[in-house]
Design a protein around this motif. Structure first.
Motif, PDB file in Angstrom:
ATOM      1  N   PHE A  89       3.896 -15.994  -1.919  1.00 25.61           N
ATOM      2  CA  PHE A  89       3.472 -15.257  -0.733  1.00 25.61           C
ATOM      3  C   PHE A  89       4.206 -15.772   0.502  1.00 25.61           C
ATOM      4  O   PHE A  89       4.734 -15.002   1.305  1.00 25.61           O
ATOM      5  CB  PHE A  89       1.961 -15.406  -0.562  1.00 25.61           C
ATOM      6  CG  PHE A  89       1.383 -14.619   0.567  1.00 25.61           C
ATOM      7  CD1 PHE A  89       1.149 -13.262   0.434  1.00 25.61           C
ATOM      8  CD2 PHE A  89       1.054 -15.228   1.766  1.00 25.61           C
ATOM      9  CE1 PHE A  89       0.602 -12.522   1.467  1.00 25.61           C
ATOM     10  CE2 PHE A  89       0.504 -14.508   2.814  1.00 25.61           C
ATOM     11  CZ  PHE A  89       0.280 -13.152   2.663  1.00 25.61           C
TER      12      PHE A  89
ATOM     13  N   GLY B 219      -1.489  -9.512  -0.402  1.00 22.96           N
ATOM     14  CA  GLY B 219      -0.287  -9.114  -1.133  1.00 22.96           C
ATOM     15  C   GLY B 219      -0.057  -7.622  -1.002  1.00 22.96           C
ATOM     16  O   GLY B 219       1.052  -7.164  -0.679  1.00 22.96           O
TER      17      GLY B 219
ATOM     18  N   PHE C 260       6.362 -10.262  -3.315  1.00 27.98           N
ATOM     19  CA  PHE C 260       5.022  -9.683  -3.182  1.00 27.98           C
ATOM     20  C   PHE C 260       4.540  -9.120  -4.517  1.00 27.98           C
ATOM     21  O   PHE C 260       3.359  -9.223  -4.868  1.00 27.98           O
ATOM     22  CB  PHE C 260       5.006  -8.595  -2.114  1.00 27.98           C
ATOM     23  CG  PHE C 260       4.948  -9.117  -0.704  1.00 27.98           C
ATOM     24  CD1 PHE C 260       4.007 -10.068  -0.335  1.00 27.98           C
ATOM     25  CD2 PHE C 260       5.835  -8.650   0.252  1.00 27.98           C
ATOM     26  CE1 PHE C 260       3.951 -10.553   0.965  1.00 27.98           C
ATOM     27  CE2 PHE C 260       5.793  -9.125   1.560  1.00 27.98           C
ATOM     28  CZ  PHE C 260       4.853 -10.079   1.914  1.00 27.98           C
TER      29      PHE C 260
ATOM     30  N   VAL D 256       3.179 -11.971  -6.418  1.00 28.37           N
ATOM     31  CA  VAL D 256       1.854 -12.370  -5.934  1.00 28.37           C
ATOM     32  C   VAL D 256       0.783 -11.478  -6.547  1.00 28.37           C
ATOM     33  O   VAL D 256      -0.247 -11.949  -7.043  1.00 28.37           O
ATOM     34  CB  VAL D 256       1.790 -12.292  -4.396  1.00 28.37           C
ATOM     35  CG1 VAL D 256       0.353 -12.505  -3.908  1.00 28.37           C
ATOM     36  CG2 VAL D 256       2.718 -13.318  -3.764  1.00 28.37           C
TER      37      VAL D 256
END
Length: 660
Positions: A267, A299, A286, A289
């Motif tokens: 992140f 996210g 992302f 994540v």
């Protein structure tokens, strides 16, 4: 003559068998010790089992097997082996010491304290025992008491680095940062190669914004422990605070090389690459994540902004919709989805989202705002630091038993009801705001408890003035087995022996009489344990990227709220079976409140009031929740009723937050 010869041969055989057994015992002990040194704990247990077979009453095998079990996180098994060790050797200090450590791991803090104190009676000049006792006090947030134990350890051994480290940790929790650094300086002085001392000092230096000092500590720590991801993570955060983005990225990438499932680091890397306009890399991070944590709203939220930047409006809308599904009161998601829908030509949908966001804003703010200007700020912002600052404010959640949104004004809701005991007053009536149901009344008629009676009462065992009404002598006089078990559970709960208490209550879950009462207390224990676990992690966990107010420098990411799902599940099952029990509804409301599910909490408190119209704490907590949501008139009614029912704090809240 032959008879004599046979007797002699038989005696020789016996002697040879004993010698053989002793040799086997020593062999297996030796092999087990080797296994321990090589961290092959399962094989060590096997060898110690064989040693016990060869010599059943020798304490050493039990003790060493306890060490192996502890190393495998079998803390209950370790306690059993250390207890057996002490049966065979009641003066063996190390068994008390390690049983205390195991009890601490189980959350049986009262037992842990007793073990340490028993050990200290036998060997009062062992500094490690005082350090262990102080550590358990730390776990109970008894910081001043912990410091006293570490002080004693340092009187005994003024050069004990671990005592300085732990005392520094305690002072850090008391926000005495300069003193904490002084202690950690001494720890490093007496043991320069102690990685823990360097890392902890580095973290505190970050909190003091002494970034160069923090960097020096993390660099030195990495020289001794070059594969420790926590050190790289913290050093990366220092680089970031010092403005060296490239160096920060290198450290964060090193973390993910060492720990491929560290979502927090992915992140942070995604945020940095987004700031650098490396959108494809940020998108991939992302995605990672969300892959690791499919319910991480930040996210989705940040990925949605990235999709918007890349003109992928369909994907952006999907991400913001997912955020709203997971957290319906996330204003930013409503605003951003409105912007995306305008871009797509969905005017009706955009206006709906615009209205919804305005509705939420009005609920949380008394001030009139230029909403068009506010939307413009939200819709054009791709400043990830501001988004993370918002994230940090929300994920701080409950801290020290307070709701974060109330922490600055020191308002806190009342805690859970538990089923406990109380004394009659001189008029044979229960003290105010204690409740008895029909089943309790019947049980109390038996008079087994003497002047005590079962009641519903507010959970207050952490209050400084709390004094237990139970003791072993009272409990042992009870002839009813189920009642005695329930009281044992309650006594263990009061002294923070959580595992013992939970086991006692769980043994009554099939009992028609005590099932409800035990379930209520189990949920309270689960809630307490969740909060204690978070407190213990609060100092040790890595630090994330965040930002203070615009005039301040970057700061560390605050901790997430405790995991209340165990307590939630227990109460949900209870209320399904006992829908008319006001106290289960009330406790369920408290859990939803701590989880920031405010509307669910309001519904739960309303059900509690439905079944117990004079439940003052339900009015008070519902009033605070409504106040936070901006419903002043309804909050005023609830707080007024709570004051009428005896909660004096209600009037202070009314004066400060409603009438002024």
């Amino acid at each position: 003559m032959k008879l004599t010869r046979h007797i002699i041969l038989f005696l020789l055989f016996i002697c040879s068998s004993e010698v053989f057994a002793q040799l086997n015992h020593k062999h297996f002990i030796t092999m087990g010790r080797i296994d321990l040194s090589e961290e092959d704990y399962s094989e060590a247990i096997h060898n110690f089992n064989m040693a016990i077979v060869a010599k059943p009453n020798d304490f050493e095998a039990y003790f060493l097997r306890g060490i192996a079990k502890y190393s495998l996180n079998d803390f209950s098994g370790a306690v059993n082996d250390f207890s057996r060790t002490l049966e065979l050797h009641p003066l063996y200090v190390r068994a008390y010491h390690y049983r205390g450590i195991s009890n601490d791991q189980l959350g049986n803090y009262a037992d842990a304290k007793k073990d340490y104190n028993d050990a200290i009676k036998l060997d009062p000049y062992d500094s490690e025992l005082h350090i262990a006792l102080g550590s358990t006090k730390l776990h109970l947030n008894e910081f001043e008491e912990a410091i006293a134990s570490f002080d004693t350890a340092l009187i005994i051994n003024p050069t004990n680095a671990n005592a300085y480290i732990n005392r520094g940790v305690a002072k850090r929790f008391l926000n005495r940062l300069d003193e904490a650094v002084d202690d950690l300086n001494k720890a490093v002085y007496y043991d320069f190669f102690n990685v823990e001392a360097l890392v902890r000092r580095g973290i505190i230096q970050m909190e003091r914004e002494k970034y160069e000092d923090a960097m020096l500590d993390f660099n030195n720590a990495l020289k001794m422990d070059s594969d420790n991801p926590i050190i790289y993570f913290n050093r990366g955060t220092v680089h970031l605070n010092m403005g060296d983005t490239i160096a920060a990225l290198k450290d964060y990438e090193r973390v993910n090389n060492l720990d491929e499932n560290n979502a927090l680091t992915y992140f942070n890397r995604a945020l940095i690459y987004g700031q650098m306009k490396e959108d494809d890399i940020a998108m991939a991070l992302f995605n990672k994540v969300i892959e690791i944590n499919p319910e991480n709203i930040y996210g989705y939220f940040n990925r949605g902004i990235l999709h918007y930047k890349m003109n992928d409006f369909d994907s952006a809308e999907d991400d913001f919709t997912r955020v709203i599904e997971l957290f319906p009161d996330f204003i930013d998601a409503w605003v951003n989805r409105s912007v995306v829908r305008y871009e797509k030509g969905d005017i009706e949908g955009a206006e709906h989202d615009r209205y919804k966001s305005k509705e939420i804003i009005n609920l949380i703010s008394e001030k009139e705002s230029n909403i068009d200007s506010l939307y413009n700020i939200y819709s054009t912002s791709i400043d990830y630091d501001k988004i993370i600052a918002f994230d940090s404010d929300f994920t701080n959640g409950d801290k020290g038993g307070k709701l974060a949104q109330f922490s600055e004004v020191n308002i806190r809701p009342f805690g859970n009801y538990i089923v406990s005991v109380e004394e009659f007053d001189t008029k044979d009536k229960i003290n105010k705001r204690h409740y008895i149901d029909a089943t309790m009344s019947h049980l109390n008629e038996n008079k087994e408890l003497g002047s005590l009676t079962l009641v519903y009462k507010i959970h207050d065992i952490f209050d400084d003035d709390y004094q237990s009404l139970l003791n072993d002598m009272i409990i042992e006089t009870i002839t009813d087995n189920d009642l005695r078990t329930f009281l044992k559970g309650l006594s263990n709960y009061e002294i923070h022996n959580y595992q013992h208490a939970e086991n006692d209550f769980k043994s009554l879950l099939d009992d028609n009489i005590y099932e409800i009462y035990s379930g209520i207390n189990i949920a309270a224990i689960q809630k307490d344990k969740a909060e204690l676990v978070l407190a213990n992690q609060n100092y040790n966990d890595p630090i994330s990227i965040g930002q203070k107010k615009s005039s301040e420098k970057r700061s560390v990411k605050k901790q997430e709220k405790p995991d209340y799902h165990q307590a939630l599940n227990t109460l949900t099952e209870l209320v399904e079976k006992n829908k008319s029990n006001a106290f289960i509804w009330y406790n369920l409301g408290n859990v939803h409140l701590q989880m920031q599910e405010f509307h669910k909490a309001i519904d739960d408190y309303s059900e509690a009031i439905r079944y117990e119209s004079n439940l003052a704490e339900a009015y008070y907590n519902r009033g605070l929740t409504l106040l936070f949501l901006g419903e002043k008139e309804m909050a005023m009614n609830d707080l007024s009723k709570a004051g009428e029912l005896g909660i004096k704090e209600s009037y202070a809240v009314i004066k400060r937050f409603i009438n002024d």
